[in-house]
Design a protein around this motif. Structure first.
Motif, PDB file in Angstrom:
ATOM      1  N   ALA A   1       9.965  -4.268   7.057  1.00 55.43           N
ATOM      2  CA  ALA A   1      10.070  -4.545   8.506  1.00 55.43           C
ATOM      3  C   ALA A   1      10.713  -5.908   8.747  1.00 55.43           C
ATOM      4  CB  ALA A   1       8.688  -4.488   9.145  1.00 55.43           C
ATOM      5  N   ARG A   2      10.339  -6.888   7.914  1.00 58.94           N
ATOM      6  CA  ARG A   2      10.933  -8.230   8.081  1.00 58.94           C
ATOM      7  C   ARG A   2      12.408  -8.188   7.682  1.00 58.94           C
ATOM      8  NH1 ARG A   2       6.545  -9.595   4.776  1.00 58.94           N
ATOM      9  NH2 ARG A   2       4.690  -9.525   6.057  1.00 58.94           N
ATOM     10  N   ARG A   3      12.728  -7.393   6.654  1.00 58.41           N
ATOM     11  CA  ARG A   3      14.132  -7.342   6.191  1.00 58.41           C
ATOM     12  C   ARG A   3      15.052  -6.668   7.203  1.00 58.41           C
ATOM     13  NH1 ARG A   3      15.473  -6.715  -0.144  1.00 58.41           N
ATOM     14  NH2 ARG A   3      13.849  -8.050  -1.001  1.00 58.41           N
ATOM     15  N   VAL A   4      14.577  -5.579   7.834  1.00 56.68           N
ATOM     16  CA  VAL A   4      15.475  -4.859   8.755  1.00 56.68           C
ATOM     17  C   VAL A   4      15.484  -5.490  10.147  1.00 56.68           C
ATOM     18  CG1 VAL A   4      15.332  -2.668   7.508  1.00 56.68           C
ATOM     19  CG2 VAL A   4      13.751  -3.088   9.404  1.00 56.68           C
ATOM     20  N   GLY A   5      14.502  -6.374  10.428  1.00 58.22           N
ATOM     21  CA  GLY A   5      14.483  -7.086  11.711  1.00 58.22           C
ATOM     22  C   GLY A   5      14.015  -6.208  12.851  1.00 58.22           C
ATOM     23  N   LEU A   6      13.938  -6.786  14.043  1.00 52.56           N
ATOM     24  CA  LEU A   6      13.335  -6.066  15.171  1.00 52.56           C
ATOM     25  C   LEU A   6      14.188  -4.913  15.682  1.00 52.56           C
ATOM     26  CD1 LEU A   6      11.583  -8.935  17.133  1.00 52.56           C
ATOM     27  CD2 LEU A   6      10.582  -7.199  15.615  1.00 52.56           C
ATOM     28  N   ARG A   7      15.487  -4.911  15.345  1.00 51.00           N
ATOM     29  CA  ARG A   7      16.325  -3.765  15.761  1.00 51.00           C
ATOM     30  C   ARG A   7      16.208  -2.612  14.762  1.00 51.00           C
ATOM     31  NH1 ARG A   7      20.982  -6.898  17.340  1.00 51.00           N
ATOM     32  NH2 ARG A   7      22.364  -5.312  16.505  1.00 51.00           N
ATOM     33  N   GLY A   8      15.595  -2.866  13.618  1.00 48.73           N
ATOM     34  CA  GLY A   8      15.368  -1.819  12.630  1.00 48.73           C
ATOM     35  C   GLY A   8      13.968  -1.246  12.784  1.00 48.73           C
ATOM     36  N   THR A   9      13.698  -0.156  12.031  1.00 46.17           N
ATOM     37  CA  THR A   9      12.347   0.438  12.069  1.00 46.17           C
ATOM     38  C   THR A   9      11.947   0.847  10.663  1.00 46.17           C
ATOM     39  OG1 THR A   9      13.306   2.602  12.488  1.00 46.17           O
ATOM     40  CG2 THR A   9      12.421   1.442  14.399  1.00 46.17           C
ATOM     41  N   VAL A  10      10.635   0.887  10.435  1.00 53.52           N
ATOM     42  CA  VAL A  10      10.153   1.381   9.151  1.00 53.52           C
ATOM     43  C   VAL A  10       8.923   2.258   9.367  1.00 53.52           C
ATOM     44  CG1 VAL A  10       9.016  -0.824   8.667  1.00 53.52           C
ATOM     45  CG2 VAL A  10       9.335   0.766   6.819  1.00 53.52           C
ATOM     46  N   VAL A  11       8.939   3.399   8.669  1.00 58.55           N
ATOM     47  CA  VAL A  11       7.803   4.328   8.700  1.00 58.55           C
ATOM     48  C   VAL A  11       7.209   4.361   7.300  1.00 58.55           C
ATOM     49  CG1 VAL A  11       7.095   6.737   9.035  1.00 58.55           C
ATOM     50  CG2 VAL A  11       8.903   5.755  10.478  1.00 58.55           C
ATOM     51  N   GLY A  12       5.890   4.176   7.221  1.00 58.37           N
ATOM     52  CA  GLY A  12       5.190   4.315   5.941  1.00 58.37           C
ATOM     53  C   GLY A  12       4.416   5.611   5.965  1.00 58.37           C
ATOM     54  N   VAL A  13       4.593   6.433   4.930  1.00 61.08           N
ATOM     55  CA  VAL A  13       3.847   7.696   4.867  1.00 61.08           C
ATOM     56  C   VAL A  13       2.972   7.682   3.629  1.00 61.08           C
ATOM     57  CG1 VAL A  13       5.689   9.009   3.720  1.00 61.08           C
ATOM     58  CG2 VAL A  13       4.024  10.228   5.082  1.00 61.08           C
ATOM     59  N   ASP A  14       1.734   8.173   3.773  1.00 60.33           N
ATOM     60  CA  ASP A  14       0.791   8.150   2.648  1.00 60.33           C
ATOM     61  C   ASP A  14      -0.300   9.186   2.895  1.00 60.33           C
ATOM     62  OD1 ASP A  14       0.272   5.765   0.356  1.00 60.33           O
ATOM     63  OD2 ASP A  14      -1.438   7.054   0.775  1.00 60.33           O
ATOM     64  N   ILE A  15      -0.888   9.670   1.773  1.00 60.65           N
ATOM     65  CA  ILE A  15      -1.991  10.654   1.915  1.00 60.65           C
ATOM     66  C   ILE A  15      -3.360   9.988   2.039  1.00 60.65           C
ATOM     67  CG2 ILE A  15      -1.056  12.726   0.799  1.00 60.65           C
ATOM     68  CD1 ILE A  15      -2.383  11.747  -1.810  1.00 60.65           C
ATOM     69  N   SER A  16      -3.422   8.655   1.936  1.00 66.76           N
ATOM     70  CA  SER A  16      -4.721   7.987   1.901  1.00 66.76           C
ATOM     71  C   SER A  16      -5.080   7.376   3.255  1.00 66.76           C
ATOM     72  CB  SER A  16      -4.692   6.878   0.839  1.00 66.76           C
ATOM     73  OG  SER A  16      -5.856   6.093   0.941  1.00 66.76           O
ATOM     74  N   ALA A  17      -6.082   7.960   3.927  1.00 64.15           N
ATOM     75  CA  ALA A  17      -6.510   7.410   5.226  1.00 64.15           C
ATOM     76  C   ALA A  17      -7.053   5.980   5.090  1.00 64.15           C
ATOM     77  CB  ALA A  17      -7.529   8.337   5.878  1.00 64.15           C
ATOM     78  N   PRO A  18      -7.915   5.677   4.100  1.00 59.94           N
ATOM     79  CA  PRO A  18      -8.426   4.294   4.045  1.00 59.94           C
ATOM     80  C   PRO A  18      -7.335   3.268   3.773  1.00 59.94           C
ATOM     81  CG  PRO A  18      -9.282   5.604   2.199  1.00 59.94           C
ATOM     82  CD  PRO A  18      -8.599   6.548   3.139  1.00 59.94           C
TER      83      PRO A  18
ATOM     84  N   ARG B   1      -4.361  -2.519   9.969  1.00 60.70           N
ATOM     85  CA  ARG B   1      -4.985  -3.817  10.266  1.00 60.70           C
ATOM     86  C   ARG B   1      -3.995  -4.943  10.008  1.00 60.70           C
ATOM     87  NH1 ARG B   1      -9.798  -1.190   8.339  1.00 60.70           N
ATOM     88  NH2 ARG B   1      -9.365  -1.640   6.172  1.00 60.70           N
ATOM     89  N   ARG B   2      -3.206  -4.794   8.940  1.00 59.13           N
ATOM     90  CA  ARG B   2      -2.263  -5.863   8.599  1.00 59.13           C
ATOM     91  C   ARG B   2      -1.132  -5.947   9.622  1.00 59.13           C
ATOM     92  NH1 ARG B   2      -0.841  -5.120   2.413  1.00 59.13           N
ATOM     93  NH2 ARG B   2      -0.119  -7.253   2.598  1.00 59.13           N
ATOM     94  N   VAL B   3      -0.672  -4.771  10.069  1.00 59.69           N
ATOM     95  CA  VAL B   3       0.398  -4.770  11.080  1.00 59.69           C
ATOM     96  C   VAL B   3      -0.105  -5.415  12.367  1.00 59.69           C
ATOM     97  CG1 VAL B   3       1.787  -3.317  12.584  1.00 59.69           C
ATOM     98  CG2 VAL B   3       1.609  -2.775  10.202  1.00 59.69           C
ATOM     99  N   ALA B   4      -1.354  -5.099  12.736  1.00 56.41           N
ATOM    100  CA  ALA B   4      -1.921  -5.665  13.972  1.00 56.41           C
ATOM    101  C   ALA B   4      -1.979  -7.190  13.846  1.00 56.41           C
ATOM    102  CB  ALA B   4      -3.312  -5.091  14.218  1.00 56.41           C
ATOM    103  N   THR B   5      -2.368  -7.692  12.667  1.00 51.92           N
ATOM    104  CA  THR B   5      -2.456  -9.141  12.468  1.00 51.92           C
ATOM    105  C   THR B   5      -1.080  -9.781  12.575  1.00 51.92           C
ATOM    106  OG1 THR B   5      -4.220  -8.703  10.910  1.00 51.92           O
ATOM    107  CG2 THR B   5      -3.307 -10.919  10.865  1.00 51.92           C
ATOM    108  N   GLU B   6      -0.090  -9.111  11.997  1.00 57.98           N
ATOM    109  CA  GLU B   6       1.262  -9.713  11.985  1.00 57.98           C
ATOM    110  C   GLU B   6       2.058  -9.393  13.251  1.00 57.98           C
ATOM    111  OE1 GLU B   6       3.527  -9.922   8.540  1.00 57.98           O
ATOM    112  OE2 GLU B   6       1.808  -9.855   7.187  1.00 57.98           O
ATOM    113  N   ARG B   7       1.501  -8.498  14.095  1.00 54.46           N
ATOM    114  CA  ARG B   7       2.145  -8.101  15.359  1.00 54.46           C
ATOM    115  C   ARG B   7       3.600  -7.663  15.162  1.00 54.46           C
ATOM    116  NH1 ARG B   7      -1.201 -10.211  19.543  1.00 54.46           N
ATOM    117  NH2 ARG B   7      -2.618 -11.731  18.689  1.00 54.46           N
ATOM    118  N   LEU B   8       3.802  -6.778  14.209  1.00 59.13           N
ATOM    119  CA  LEU B   8       5.163  -6.271  13.977  1.00 59.13           C
ATOM    120  C   LEU B   8       5.342  -4.961  14.753  1.00 59.13           C
ATOM    121  CD1 LEU B   8       5.509  -6.961  10.154  1.00 59.13           C
ATOM    122  CD2 LEU B   8       6.990  -7.876  11.934  1.00 59.13           C
TER     123      LEU B   8
END
Ligand SMILES: C[S@@+](CC[C@H](N)C(=O)[O-])C[C@H]1O[C@@H](n2cnc3c(N)ncnc32)[C@H](O)[C@@H]1O
Length: 279
Positions: A63-80, A87-94
């Protein structure tokens, strides 16, 4: 619906262990992630998919590399693990990051959407690798880049085999099945090549990536981390505290030869895998 072994593992003790040790894991594997991102030649404004993103460390770096005009989606099978990532995204407000819960083999990813797909050790656990790589390929735009890291054979990874051999006399370890989902399922470069070629990828390159991993300043500190990782970590989750304490002591002794100056540093062997969706 059948719950797969991998889904159950990453939603219970496997995921919980990664959440608990997330800063340590991120420090350990940071360089591998950076190298995969460099290999994907990420540019500002691009749209990127992070496969098996776990607690989101690489997703946030992308997300930091592509900047605010870019987007990133993370996909994973693990809910926890995704909860920790949120929580980390909320802290960093990205604002340009989104996480989605799903198996990449079946998750409804948009077709021809992403400029690049990256993964840091998230591609070896697929229950259905041809379906997963097929979906990743279709999610890329024409000309889109794929870059990932995955482990080579156990023998190329003394950080796994040394603790494993140290505890083997008193802990029941499952034998490695190279065809089953798990850390070594992509250890054969022929298998990686045939899965990517079968999915339709072009320009496939599979190069060895050898990096030392730093586990701590003392044998005891390093053993306490190593006891949580890989096949030893899985096996010990079913053992008593007494066995775990014995394992830490055995591992601490076994890793003494890996002291380099003030640190315990053990070699690791991965593949850096890159490929493209044809134009
Ligand atoms: C070794 S962890 C790596 C996590 C993260 N990439 C990192 O480097 O911190 C492997 C990850 O792959 C995820 N995973 C396993 N199978 C998956 C699948 N079929 N689809 C999506 N994610 C999967 C697991 O839940 C786990 O988060």
């Amino acid at each position: 619906m059948t719950i797969s072994y991998q889904s159950e593992y990453w939603n219970t003790e496997g995921g919980a262990r990664w959440v608990r040790t997330q800063p340590l894991m991120d420090a350990l594997f940071a360089r591998h992630g950076e190298i995969a991102m460099d290999a994907a030649s990420l540019d500002r404004g691009e749209s990127v998919l992070d496969v098996g993103c776990g607690c989101g460390d690489t997703t946030l770096t992308v997300a930091r590399r592509v900047g605010l005009r870019g987007t990133v989606v993370g996909v994973d099978i693990s809910a926890p693990m995704l909860e920790q990532a949120e929580r980390r995204v909320a802290t960093e407000r990205l604002p340009n990051v989104r996480f989605e819960l799903g198996d990449v083999a079946t998750h409804p990813l948009p077709e021809q959407h992403f400029d690049a797909v990256i993964s840091r050790f998230g591609i070896m656990f697929f229950e259905d690798p041809p379906a997963a790589f097929g979906r990743i390929h279709r999610a890329l735009k024409r000309g889109g880049r794929f870059a990932a890291v995955c482990w080579r054979r156990p023998d190329d990874n003394p950080w796994i085999t040394t603790p494993r051999d140290a505890v083997a006399p008193f802990v029941k370890l499952n034998p490695v099945d190279p065809a089953a989902p798990g850390p070594f399922s992509l250890a054969s470069n022929d298998r990686v090549h045939s899965l990517l070629a079968g999915a339709g990828f072009d320009a496939i390159r599979i190069e060895p990536l050898d990096l030392p991993l730093t586990f701590g300043r003392t044998e005891d500190e390093a053993a306490k981390l190593l006891v949580l990782l890989g096949p030893v970590g899985r096996a010990l989750s079913e053992e008593t505290d007494e066995v775990r304490i014995r394992a830490i002591a055995a591992i601490a002794t076994s890793i003494a030869p890996f002291r380099h100056g003030s640190y315990i540093e053990i070699a690791s062997g991965a593949w850096l895998v890159t490929a493209r969706r044809a134009d």
